[in-house]
Design a protein around this motif. Structure first.
Motif, short mmCIF file in Angstrom:
data_model
loop_
_atom_site.label_atom_id
_atom_site.label_comp_id
_atom_site.label_asym_id
_atom_site.label_seq_id
_atom_site.Cartn_x
_atom_site.Cartn_y
_atom_site.Cartn_z
N GLY A 152 -38.20 -3.80 -26.06
CA GLY A 152 -37.20 -2.92 -26.72
C GLY A 152 -37.87 -1.67 -27.27
N LEU A 153 -39.07 -1.85 -27.81
CA LEU A 153 -39.83 -0.71 -28.36
C LEU A 153 -40.19 0.28 -27.25
N VAL A 154 -40.59 -0.23 -26.10
CA VAL A 154 -40.90 0.64 -24.95
C VAL A 154 -39.65 1.43 -24.56
N GLY A 155 -38.49 0.70 -24.55
CA GLY A 155 -37.23 1.37 -24.23
C GLY A 155 -36.91 2.48 -25.22
N ALA A 156 -37.15 2.19 -26.50
CA ALA A 156 -36.88 3.19 -27.55
C ALA A 156 -37.75 4.43 -27.36
N TYR A 157 -39.05 4.19 -27.05
CA TYR A 157 -39.94 5.34 -26.81
C TYR A 157 -39.53 6.11 -25.55
N GLY A 158 -39.10 5.35 -24.52
CA GLY A 158 -38.66 6.00 -23.29
C GLY A 158 -37.45 6.89 -23.55
N TYR A 159 -36.49 6.33 -24.35
CA TYR A 159 -35.28 7.11 -24.70
C TYR A 159 -35.65 8.35 -25.52
N ALA A 160 -36.57 8.17 -26.48
CA ALA A 160 -37.01 9.31 -27.31
C ALA A 160 -37.69 10.36 -26.44
N SER A 161 -38.49 9.92 -25.47
CA SER A 161 -39.18 10.87 -24.57
C SER A 161 -38.17 11.64 -23.74
#
Length: 1617
Positions: A152-161
């Motif tokens: 989920g954290l990876v997804g959050a960073y991907g979305y932020a990027s």
């Protein structure tokens, strides 16, 4: 492969010190500790994924709503402008019209760089997260369910990027939207990491949850902090214009400042340091105005909610303002709640720190450095919150915007209202008036007291519209000419009911007093939110540490609170009386200074000085009472929180039987202070809230209940159309048919003129049509409605049609110009007043100047037509204002000129000039002129058509002049009388033609000196004047007492705090039962009583010194001004002298004395507190000195910048109010010219200029406050860190030191800011007044009275006068104006003094009274006048000037200022002077000893004033009388009475010198003195002088039209003698 996590060395050290076990490393994500029933939502790392889902959903919704079809649908449903929401994209077009680059469209390279940084950080975090998962997967075999948070954290960073990438490449509007989502997304992740991995470092027992990641974790935390915290708060904001089509060429730094820059006001650094380096920062150098502060944008934003013509429904102004500022108030509420929380950071920090020291760290999880940081961060956060609150409302943003909005709102609405007089419904029964008091006159008169104004006040815009029964029946003795009219008009005025509301005064009050009240009541959130929240938190905190004993203290505080309420009511009563005494002194001083020349002429200086000294004593008595009550109030307020605290501690120790610890004592002390402050805040703010509510009600009433012109009143407009279809009005005709007009729509036209002026009705029963292209006269007795006729044509009156063919027509297409009789001028240059917005045409302009007789007037001004006329035309005479008003109308291109009695304020010669040169001139030829006039004789040659009105408001006759005169016998009689006066005026020997430019310029000795403004700090001589006056004859002992008692008082205060700590320490050292509570309480109370006694003693010593200084400086100043030379008085404006004796003196009484005492108290208190801190921590001597030095340096920079900006703000505020006042006063004229839009734009421009300076000024306060509060907090935090870690002080001593150095206003660091502020206040307000007074104490003086200069008691026994070689000059280095003249006058002789203008007649008068510098000898009754005191000389000579000055009060007071004579003597003098022969006993308006005289005698005619001055001379029984003849200002009958009195009523031994302007006055004199160029040309009996064919007198007589009569008079006088 988990990396070992390294603990920082300093944390390891602290663990060793406090004997704590280092925490162990933990597996990644803490999943090894999960229970089998693992729940995902309990893992904090799952929250970023949730935030991603919510953000994606909201963003999708926003993007859908931005789609063009949805927008169009929204626009159709709401009527909103779609383009408005696309402003971000439109604004990107540059000012040069070229499309800017993508980087520029996103806000410029700096903002773009921050966006790119955020993208890179997001990508880095994405990479680091993926790396963490890969590394941990290789190492550990965990359940899939526990890995979901990591994915989920990876997804959050991907979305932020992704969001960060879109923000870099998309257009501005989309970039702004996705940036907000990216910032929130990253911040949520940062909060999670802070909670999991950073907070545990601040505790003893917790460990970072992700420690297993090792260096990878800290890399992530650093990068995340940059992306989520650093980039958002340091990135500048893109400039978004309010109006995309009109972006600012230069952007205000405030609009693009980053969050950190806005928080600490760093965007002001540039302007502050620039101001620090420059001697004076000019207005042009101030930051440009932000476009949301421009008046035009404020109007666009606010008027839909506030303007009655734009708002959807009628609503109170308060709710309108709430709608306008709804967002701001939500932010303010949040800021105040932050401030509440921050306020308790220090008490909590102190409590925890001291508790830590008391228990030696047992059972404590949080490390002490956390609480130390609270001592710094709490106050800083609180300061940022409250300063941003103030920035938004209290002093800047909303305050200045509200001022601008309300000013503009009232101004715009005023342009729609009907100007009308508002009078009381119950006029005085004894004196009934039939006056039609028009708005123009009733409202212009300045209110005498608040909104009240006397209807007789000088300054009616329409003198022709005032009348009394005198004009019809009451005056049995007929009066003639101008004096008769003035008696009718001016004495009648008080007869009516006094106005209950002066409309113009009310409107001006709305933007001054009411606006100030509204602004003062802006902090209502303090009462409804802040104070309740503070009190609740304070009580909860006290209950938490002291149990139910806190409620005992609270009860004590509530029980004691009526005491300060009672004292406050007493203070209010004394304040009211004090203000009355101050008003009485100010009135007396103002009156004295207005007639100071008369006082000097009569030698009244010593007596006037004694009178004023008595008034001053009365005032000082109440100032003393007020100050003593203030002292009592201060002591009560000081004692109440101490009683509260002691009651709480007693209940806690004695009743509850608990131990009092240092942590409880010192933390609760500051909370008790908070509690006290809140209760005081509520008590202080409630009155201002009530006042604000009343003012809001008044503004609402003005907007919704003021009567509007018919065109703005839907009901009136509709009813008029029903009766008269709009098409019946003929566009080319000027006239009225079958209509009635009233000043108010409350009158239906059926009422006749009566006591209530508002009920006057003008009736045109047939029709009146004026001739186009000709001069039309409108004549009639006073009160017949001549002005009403003009107002009806202009649409200012309520129109009541009488039939189907009714109309009122004034064609506007060719332009209309209007000259009101109360000349209306703006505070601009003379040229600007004449041009009135029209383009400058030099040839036309010069013709207007010549034809309106302004050529000579302009030559008298140094700056010519570029001279500023001042507020209400202060620098101009009444005649000059009238001619400028006329010149404005003539210069305009208007085809129709409406001139309302423009000749009334002019003398006969100027009136003739205007008629001959202007009305007959080429500029008026062919234009339609409607001229209201009383001067029918002068205007008759140009009258093509005459309309005569009767007293009943109807047309009595119209047609040619001869036709009207044939019908109107009264008018015919008046015409004959006026022609006599015309002839009389033509015989003046020294009249100057209006176009004569040979007049001496003011620069020849009459130039008004520029006021000296001292720059920099207060000068030592001015300060010494005050300090030495305070000490009297014992300055050293005085100051030793003041400072010495203060030092003792401050020491006792410090000792009290120490003693409480010492008491608490006993519970650590002894058993609870062994501590004698009452012993410690007794010592504490004894020290408290000593401290209060010392303070009271110091205060009283200082108070009596301040009163001594006030008395001494007032006396010195008055004696200096009264003893100054006539030359100094001539070149110093009276208003400036009055300001010194009133405003500046009041400043010495109040602000100066108060701020000096505060400076002394704060200085002593700061030094003592600093010494207290240093006594326990000597090492802090240097840091303390550094803090004080840096604070002083900040204060110095701030004061330098603030002085410049404050001056610019004051300079910019006056023109806003000046323009507003002038516009409201001239509403009729503005509407007549159709200049509303021009004035609205000028109002915008002036408001913008003020707002630009005001915003900067208030922002400077924020800049210095934030820095000094942070500095103080840093000092307190550093001291706490030293006491906890560096020294091993006990808890009580640590608490004491922190209390002394603390952040509250009572601590050392808190006082720095106050000290700087008060010192600044002392210099800016008090000291500048002292400086100005000092300048007036050292002016040039006349010789002082001596014992040798007292003349013998019998002197003067006769009026003999001998002059030997008398020369005179106006200044020591100036040219002579009299050249060695010698003459001899025997007692009882009448001598006439004649000569052309500039021959030295007035100079001779001044020389005889020693008012100018003289050489030679003058013997009065045998004694040389230079050997006797000036007051003795002048009190034995009486002069009657051309226009005598009178004091306000009764006639009795004017005749006998010092109450030396009884009424019989005074009445005899009035009879002898001829007053009673001018009036009948049955005349209700007759003048008696009790008749009120207005200031300057403005309610009497010049003739009446001369008669009173003659009566005063008879009362004084002087042997020498000097009369300056008043010529054409006096009517024929009054002139005859005065001449008879002079010949018959004065004693035979009284010598009379008459300065004559007409030869008839002096041809029967004993001798005539002819002056020429300051020398005696001839002297002797008139008959002898006339025999000299080459003589000057003979030449003057031969030039006269009455040559034969003058010869006969001279011969008859010779025979009779």
């Amino acid at each position: 492969m988990a990396a070992s996590w390294q603990v920082p060395t300093w944390i390891q050290h602290s663990q060793v010190v406090w004997n704590r076990t280092p925490f162990a490393s933990q597996p990644y994500l803490g999943v090894s500790q999960l229970d089998e029933d693992y729940e995902l939502w309990k893992n904090a790392l799952a929250y970023p994924a949730c935030a991603t889902v919510v953000s994606a959903f909201v963003l999708s919704l926003q993007l859908v709503l931005r789609a063009p079809p949805i927008r169009r649908l929204y626009s159709r449903l709401t009527g909103a402008d779609v383009s408005e929401s696309q402003r971000d994209d439109i604004e990107a077009v540059g000012n040069d019209g070229e499309r800017p680059s993508h980087v520029a469209r996103l806000g410029g390279p700096v903002i773009f760089a921050f966006k790119v940084t955020r993208l890179l950080c997001s990508l880095a975090l994405l990479g680091l997260s993926v790396a963490s998962i890969v590394l941990n997967t290789a190492d550990e075999d965990e359940e899939d369910s526990s890995r979901w948070p990591a994915f989920g954290l990876v997804g959050a960073y991907g979305y932020a990027s992704l969001l960060a990438f879109i923000s870099v490449v998309s257009k501005p509007s989309l970039s702004t939207l996705v940036t907000r989502h990216a910032v929130l997304q990253l911040f949520v992740i940062w909060i999670v990491y802070f909670y999991r991995d950073l907070w545990p470092l601040a505790t003893f027992y917790s460990h970072p949850a992700d420690a297993v990641e090792g260096p990878l974790l800290w890399a992530k935390v650093v990068v995340l902090t940059v992306a989520a915290v650093v980039v958002p708060i340091f990135s500048p904001r893109p400039y978004v214009p309010v109006d995309p089509k009109d972006p600012m060429p230069e952007v205000n730094p405030e609009q693009t400042a980053s969050i950190i820059s806005m928080s600490i006001y760093a965007f002001l650094d540039g302007i502050i340091f620039k101001a620090y380096r420059m001697p004076h920062l000019p207005w042009e150098e101030l930051p440009p105005l932000a476009d949301y502060d421009y008046a035009k944008n404020l109007v666009k934003r606010s008027f839909p909610h506030l303007d009655p013509f734009k708002a959807f429904k009628k609503q109170h102004v308060f709710f309108g303002l709430m709608r306008v500022f709804r967002r701001e108030y939500i932010v303010l509420a949040v800021l105040l709640l932050i401030r509440v929380a921050a306020t308790f950071a220090s008490p909590v920090g102190i409590y925890r720190l001291l508790q830590y020291l008391e228990t030696d760290g047992e059972e404590t999880n949080v490390r002490p450095w956390v609480w130390i940081s609270w001592l710094f961060l709490g106050p800083v956060l609180g300061a940022l919150a409250i300063q941003y609150y103030v920035f938004n409302t209290a002093m800047t943003h909303m305050l200045v915007q509200t001022e601008a909005i309300i000013t503009q709102l009232v101004f715009d609405h005023a342009l729609r209202i009907r100007m009308k007089s508002e009078t009381s419904e119950s006029p005085s029964a004894s004196r009934v008036t039939t006056a039609v008091h028009t708005p123009d006159n009733a409202s212009i008169a300045e209110p005498a007291d608040g909104d009240q104004a006397s209807p007789g006040s000088n300054g009616s815009e329409d003198e022709t519209v005032r009348a009394s029964t005198a004009s019809t029946t009451s005056t049995s003795a007929p009066k003639k000419g101008k004096d008769a009219k003035k008696v009718e008009e001016k004495l009648a005025a008080p007869a009516g009911g006094s106005p209950s509301g002066n409309l113009i005064g009310r409107i001006n009050n709305l933007v001054t007093t009411d606006l100030a009240n509204l602004v003062d009541g802006r902090d209502f959130l303090f009462i409804i939110l802040y104070a309740p929240a503070q009190i609740i938190v304070a009580v909860v905190f006290l209950y938490a540490i002291l149990g139910w004993s806190a409620f005992v203290g609270l009860a004590a505080m509530i029980l004691l609170f009526p005491i300060p309420g009672y004292v406050a009511s007493k203070i209010q009563g004394v304040q009211t009386e004090k203000m009355k005494k101050t008003d009485a002194r100010v009135q007396e001083v103002t009156e004295t200074m207005n007639v100071i020349r008369m006082i000097k002429l009569f030698g009244w200086e010593p007596k006037v000085s004694d009178q004023l000294a008595q008034k001053r004593e009365d005032e000082l008595k109440y100032i003393r009472k007020y100050k003593i009550l203030e002292l009592v109030n201060g002591n009560v307020n000081f004692v109440i929180p101490i009683v509260t605290m002691v009651a709480t501690f007693v209940a806690y120790t004695v009743i509850m039987g608990k131990e009092l610890t240092a942590s409880r004592v010192f933390s609760s002390m500051s909370v008790f202070d908070v509690l006290r402050e809140q209760l005081h805040t509520v008590f202080a703010l409630v009155p201002s809230m009530i006042q604000a509510k009343v003012s809001l009600d008044r503004i609402t009433e003005f907007l919704y209940k003021t009567e509007l012109l018919d065109e703005f009143n839907e009901k009136d407009a509709a009813s008029a159309e029903i009766v008269v279809p709009p098409g019946t009005t003929r566009s080319d005709v000027i006239g009225i048919r079958a209509a009635a007009f009233t000043w108010s729509n409350e009158n239906d036209g059926s009422m006749t003129p009566g006591p209530n002026r508002r009920n006057f009705t003008l009736r045109i029963e047939d029709e009146v049509i004026f001739k186009r292209g000709k001069v039309n006269l409108i004549v009639g007795p006073t009160g017949s409605g001549k002005t009403s006729l003009l107002m009806a044509l202009l649409g200012e009156l309520h129109y009541i049609p009488m039939g189907p063919d009714s109309f009122v027509s004034l064609p506007r297409s060719g332009g209309v110009a209007y000259a009101a009789q109360e000349s209306w001028v703006q505070n601009e240059t003379i040229r600007d007043n004449i041009l009135f917005g029209a383009p400058y045409d030099e040839e036309r302009y010069k013709k207007v100047i010549y034809q309106c007789a302004l050529k000579r007037d302009l030559s008298l001004f140094d700056a010519g037509d570029m001279t500023e006329v001042g507020e209400k035309g202060l620098t101009l005479s009444g005649g000059q204002k009238a001619r400028i008003t006329l010149a404005r109308a003539v210069y305009s291109s208007a085809e129709i000129l409406l001139l309302d009695d423009v000749l009334a304020a002019l003398d006969v010669h100027t009136s003739k000039w205007i008629v001959d040169k202007c009305f007959k001139g080429e500029l008026v030829r062919g234009r339609t002129v409607l001229l209201v006039t009383h001067n029918v004789a002068i205007a008759s040659p140009i009258a093509e058509y005459v309309v005569s009105l009767g007293t009943d408001g109807r047309i009595s006759s119209q047609g040619t002049l001869s036709k009207v005169l044939a019908k109107d016998k009264k008018l015919f009689e008046e015409l004959k009388e006026e022609r006599k006066e015309l002839k009389k005026a033509e015989t003046e020997v020294d009249h100057v033609e209006p176009d004569d430019e040979a007049a001496p310029k003011k620069a020849d000795g009459k130039l008004v000196v520029a006021e000296e403004i001292a720059e920099g700090h207060i000068s030592w001589p001015a300060l010494r004047l005050y300090l030495s006056s305070m000490g009297g004859g014992h300055t050293f002992i005085f100051w030793l007492s003041v400072v010495g008692f203060l030092l003792i008082c401050e020491f006792t205060g410090i000792f009290q705090t120490y003693w409480l700590g010492y008491w608490a320490q006993q519970y650590e050292d002894k058993d609870h039962a062994e501590v004698n509570v009452f012993y410690y309480l007794t010592v504490y109370n004894a020290v408290l009583v000593v401290g209060i006694t010392m303070y009271c003693t110091s205060f009283l010593v200082y108070l009596f010194g301040a009163l001594r200084a006030s008395r001494s400086i007032h006396r010195t100043l008055l004696q200096s001004v009264l003893g100054s030379t006539l030359r100094w008085l001539d070149k110093t404006p009276t208003s400036r002298i009055i300001t010194r004796c009133t405003q500046d003196m009041q400043c010495v009484d109040g602000p100066l004395a108060n701020t000096l005492s505060w400076v002394i108290e704060l200085t002593v208190s700061m030094l003592m507190k600093f010494l207290a801190v240093v006594s326990f921590s000597p090492i802090f001597t240097i840091p303390g000195a550094i803090v004080a030095a840096v604070g002083g340096w900040c204060g110095q920079i701030y004061m330098k910048a603030q002085l410049s900006v404050k001056r610019e703000m004051s300079n910019a505020r006056a023109p806003v109010l000046g323009h507003f006042g002038a516009a409201i006063a001239g509403l009729t004229s503005i509407r007549a010219y159709g200049a509303q839009e021009q004035f609205r734009k000028e109002s915008f421009r002036r408001v913008d200029r003020y707002v630009r300076a005001a915003r900067t000024f208030y922002n400077l306060n924020r800049w210095v406050s934030v820095r000094i509060e942070a500095l103080g907090a840093l000092f307190a935090a550093c001291l706490a860190a030293y006491l906890v870690y560096g020294s091993h002080a006990r808890a009580a001593n640590t608490g004491f030191s922190l209390n002394m150095a603390g952040k509250s206003d009572l601590g050392f660091s808190g006082m720095i800011l106050w000290w700087i502020r008060i010192l600044n206040e002392f210099e800016v307000n008090g000291a500048s007044s002292l400086e100005r007074i000092q300048q007036y104490v050292t002016i040039e003086q006349e010789p002082k009275a001596t014992s040798d200069g007292i003349p013998p008691a019998y002197w003067p026994a006769s009026g003999s006068l001998r002059v030997e070689k008398l020369s005179a000059r106006y200044s020591l280095d100036g040219p002579r104006v009299l050249h060695e003249i010698s003459f001899d006058v025997k007692a009882g002789e009448r001598v006439g003094i004649v000569g052309r203008t500039g021959s030295g007649k007035s100079s001779l008068t001044l020389a005889l009274l020693r008012l100018i510098f003289t050489e030679g000898k003058v013997y009065y009754d045998g004694i040389a006048t230079d050997s006797i005191n000036l007051d003795a000389l002048r009190s034995n000579i009486t002069i009657i000037p051309q226009v005598p000055e009178l004091l306000s009060g009764t006639l009795r007071q004017n005749l006998d200022l010092f109450s030396q004579y009884d009424d019989a003597v005074l009445n005899d003098a009035l009879r002898a002077a001829g007053l009673f022969s001018l009036q009948d006993e049955s005349d209700e308006g007759r003048i008696t000893l009790d008749s009120p005289i207005s200031s300057g005698g403005s309610n009497l005619s010049v003739g009446q004033r001369q008669i009173l001055a003659l009566a005063r001379a008879i009362v004084r029984q002087s042997k020498l009388l000097i009369l300056d003849e008043a010529t054409s200002a006096i009517d024929y009958e009054t002139d005859t009475v005065i001449q008879n009195s002079l010949r018959q009523e004065l004693g035979k031994d009284v010598t009379i010198l008459t300065i004559a302007h007409r030869l008839q006055t002096i041809m029967d004199a004993d001798k005539i003195l002819v002056l020429d160029g300051g020398c005696i040309a001839e002297f002797g009996p008139p008959s002898e002088l006339l025999k000299n064919e080459q003589g000057l007198l003979r030449a003057l007589v031969d030039e006269s039209g009455d040559k034969d009569a003058l010869y006969a008079m001279a011969n008859a006088a010779t025979k009779s003698s």
